[in-house]
Design a protein around this motif. Structure first.
Motif, PDB file in Angstrom:
ATOM      1  N   MET A   1     -12.629  -2.283  -0.378  1.00  0.00           N
ATOM      2  CA  MET A   1     -11.338  -1.679  -0.716  1.00  0.00           C
ATOM      3  C   MET A   1     -11.071  -0.484   0.199  1.00  0.00           C
ATOM      4  N   GLU A   2     -12.104   0.208   0.618  1.00  0.00           N
ATOM      5  CA  GLU A   2     -11.945   1.338   1.537  1.00  0.00           C
ATOM      6  C   GLU A   2     -11.319   0.865   2.852  1.00  0.00           C
ATOM      7  N   ASN A   3     -11.827  -0.248   3.399  1.00  0.00           N
ATOM      8  CA  ASN A   3     -11.261  -0.793   4.638  1.00  0.00           C
ATOM      9  C   ASN A   3      -9.841  -1.284   4.418  1.00  0.00           C
ATOM     10  N   LEU A   4      -9.627  -1.961   3.307  1.00  0.00           N
ATOM     11  CA  LEU A   4      -8.298  -2.476   3.010  1.00  0.00           C
ATOM     12  C   LEU A   4      -7.293  -1.332   2.871  1.00  0.00           C
ATOM     13  N   LYS A   5      -7.697  -0.250   2.241  1.00  0.00           N
ATOM     14  CA  LYS A   5      -6.789   0.894   2.078  1.00  0.00           C
ATOM     15  C   LYS A   5      -6.423   1.525   3.417  1.00  0.00           C
ATOM     16  N   LYS A   6      -7.320   1.447   4.414  1.00  0.00           N
ATOM     17  CA  LYS A   6      -6.975   1.934   5.756  1.00  0.00           C
ATOM     18  C   LYS A   6      -5.803   1.138   6.304  1.00  0.00           C
ATOM     19  N   LEU A   7      -5.808  -0.156   6.060  1.00  0.00           N
ATOM     20  CA  LEU A   7      -4.698  -1.008   6.492  1.00  0.00           C
ATOM     21  C   LEU A   7      -3.418  -0.658   5.733  1.00  0.00           C
ATOM     22  N   LEU A   8      -3.538  -0.425   4.442  1.00  0.00           N
ATOM     23  CA  LEU A   8      -2.373  -0.188   3.591  1.00  0.00           C
ATOM     24  C   LEU A   8      -1.774   1.206   3.739  1.00  0.00           C
ATOM     25  N   PHE A   9      -2.604   2.194   4.098  1.00  0.00           N
ATOM     26  CA  PHE A   9      -2.142   3.582   4.094  1.00  0.00           C
ATOM     27  C   PHE A   9      -2.022   4.221   5.475  1.00  0.00           C
ATOM     28  N   ASN A  10      -2.667   3.667   6.497  1.00  0.00           N
ATOM     29  CA  ASN A  10      -2.667   4.320   7.815  1.00  0.00           C
ATOM     30  C   ASN A  10      -1.651   3.735   8.786  1.00  0.00           C
ATOM     31  N   ASN A  11      -0.946   2.711   8.402  1.00  0.00           N
ATOM     32  CA  ASN A  11       0.114   2.098   9.199  1.00  0.00           C
ATOM     33  C   ASN A  11      -0.303   1.767  10.636  1.00  0.00           C
ATOM     34  N   PRO A  12      -1.340   0.948  10.806  1.00  0.00           N
ATOM     35  CA  PRO A  12      -1.745   0.591  12.167  1.00  0.00           C
ATOM     36  C   PRO A  12      -0.799  -0.395  12.847  1.00  0.00           C
ATOM     37  N   PHE A  13       0.092  -1.019  12.087  1.00  0.00           N
ATOM     38  CA  PHE A  13       1.005  -2.027  12.626  1.00  0.00           C
ATOM     39  C   PHE A  13       2.439  -1.684  12.220  1.00  0.00           C
ATOM     40  N   PRO A  14       3.100  -0.827  12.972  1.00  0.00           N
ATOM     41  CA  PRO A  14       4.410  -0.311  12.556  1.00  0.00           C
ATOM     42  C   PRO A  14       5.524  -1.348  12.469  1.00  0.00           C
ATOM     43  N   LYS A  15       5.345  -2.537  13.054  1.00  0.00           N
ATOM     44  CA  LYS A  15       6.384  -3.573  13.003  1.00  0.00           C
ATOM     45  C   LYS A  15       6.047  -4.699  12.024  1.00  0.00           C
ATOM     46  N   LEU A  16       4.978  -4.530  11.266  1.00  0.00           N
ATOM     47  CA  LEU A  16       4.547  -5.572  10.340  1.00  0.00           C
ATOM     48  C   LEU A  16       5.617  -5.835   9.287  1.00  0.00           C
ATOM     49  N   LYS A  17       5.979  -7.107   9.113  1.00  0.00           N
ATOM     50  CA  LYS A  17       6.978  -7.510   8.124  1.00  0.00           C
ATOM     51  C   LYS A  17       6.394  -8.410   7.038  1.00  0.00           C
ATOM     52  N   TYR A  18       5.341  -9.161   7.392  1.00  0.00           N
ATOM     53  CA  TYR A  18       4.698 -10.065   6.434  1.00  0.00           C
ATOM     54  C   TYR A  18       3.229  -9.689   6.353  1.00  0.00           C
ATOM     55  N   LEU A  19       2.760  -9.458   5.124  1.00  0.00           N
ATOM     56  CA  LEU A  19       1.341  -9.208   4.898  1.00  0.00           C
ATOM     57  C   LEU A  19       0.854 -10.145   3.817  1.00  0.00           C
ATOM     58  N   GLY A  20      -0.083 -10.993   4.180  1.00  0.00           N
ATOM     59  CA  GLY A  20      -0.720 -11.881   3.226  1.00  0.00           C
ATOM     60  C   GLY A  20      -2.140 -11.406   2.954  1.00  0.00           C
TER      61      GLY A  20
ATOM     62  N   ASN B   1       2.910  -4.439  18.066  1.00  0.00           N
ATOM     63  CA  ASN B   1       4.045  -5.334  17.837  1.00  0.00           C
ATOM     64  C   ASN B   1       3.758  -6.420  16.809  1.00  0.00           C
ATOM     65  N   LEU B   2       2.612  -6.341  16.146  1.00  0.00           N
ATOM     66  CA  LEU B   2       2.243  -7.343  15.149  1.00  0.00           C
ATOM     67  C   LEU B   2       3.258  -7.341  14.004  1.00  0.00           C
ATOM     68  N   GLU B   3       3.826  -8.516  13.716  1.00  0.00           N
ATOM     69  CA  GLU B   3       4.813  -8.636  12.651  1.00  0.00           C
ATOM     70  C   GLU B   3       4.318  -9.467  11.476  1.00  0.00           C
ATOM     71  N   TYR B   4       3.336 -10.336  11.701  1.00  0.00           N
ATOM     72  CA  TYR B   4       2.860 -11.264  10.670  1.00  0.00           C
ATOM     73  C   TYR B   4       1.343 -11.190  10.620  1.00  0.00           C
ATOM     74  N   LEU B   5       0.803 -10.863   9.455  1.00  0.00           N
ATOM     75  CA  LEU B   5      -0.641 -10.785   9.285  1.00  0.00           C
ATOM     76  C   LEU B   5      -1.019 -11.438   7.965  1.00  0.00           C
ATOM     77  N   GLU B   6      -1.853 -12.459   8.052  1.00  0.00           N
ATOM     78  CA  GLU B   6      -2.320 -13.155   6.857  1.00  0.00           C
ATOM     79  C   GLU B   6      -3.842 -13.132   6.868  1.00  0.00           C
ATOM     80  N   LEU B   7      -4.410 -12.467   5.882  1.00  0.00           N
ATOM     81  CA  LEU B   7      -5.855 -12.377   5.737  1.00  0.00           C
ATOM     82  C   LEU B   7      -6.291 -13.190   4.524  1.00  0.00           C
ATOM     83  N   TRP B   8      -7.197 -14.122   4.738  1.00  0.00           N
ATOM     84  CA  TRP B   8      -7.795 -14.867   3.637  1.00  0.00           C
ATOM     85  C   TRP B   8      -9.084 -14.129   3.319  1.00  0.00           C
TER      86      TRP B   8
END
Length: 156
Positions: free
Chosen positions: A31-50, A12-19
């Protein structure tokens, strides 16, 4: 941190901000880890990604190319990093960004001509402010003609 985040059960995560930080200050994401976040859709309700405050924002912008997560986001925030020509050109070639309600790039090193192109490409959904181009003076230039001395917004 990204690996732990990906292992978490947060449907149910909707807001994720990573510094993401700077390598010279201990940033250890890949970048490999970041691409898992970008391509594997672990957070189907995410609306904000920082994906903020990174000294690798050009590479982050490239990693976003055709990323499925962009189909669900309302806001993408790349503020506080070192994005310059290479990253701006990657954004300009990513048609999925036009689906966003807001693209934030506050504090950046994007040259004026590419700022204009981004504004034309994204329209009024683009929040682009605090250009650092020339802020540190004309130093050594990188292969893209950008000042090689670029710093994240928060580094101390």
């Amino acid at each position: 941190v990204i690996e732990e985040l990906l292992a978490a059960n947060l449907p149910n995560l909707e807001y994720l901000e990573l510094w993401l930080g700077a390598k010279y200050r201990g940033a250890d994401f890949t970048m490999e880890n970041l691409k898992k976040l970008l391509f594997n859709n672990p957070f189907p309700k995410l609306k904000y990604l920082g994906l903020r405050n990174s000294d690798q924002t050009d590479a982050v912008a490239e990693a976003l190319q055709d990323a499925p997560i962009l189909d669900q986001l309302e806001t993408l925030d790349l503020s506080g990093g070192t994005i310059a020509s290479k990253g701006a050109n990657a954004l300009l070639s990513n048609s999925k960004l036009q689906n966003l309600q807001k693209l934030k790039i506050r504090y950046h090193y994007i040259p004026d001509a590419l700022e204009t192109k981004l504004q034309e490409f994204i329209g009024d959904k683009l929040s682009l402010a605090k250009s650092m181009v020339g802020h540190y003076g004309k130093g050594k230039l990188d292969e893209n003609g950008d000042d090689a001395r670029r710093y994240v917004q928060v580094g101390e």
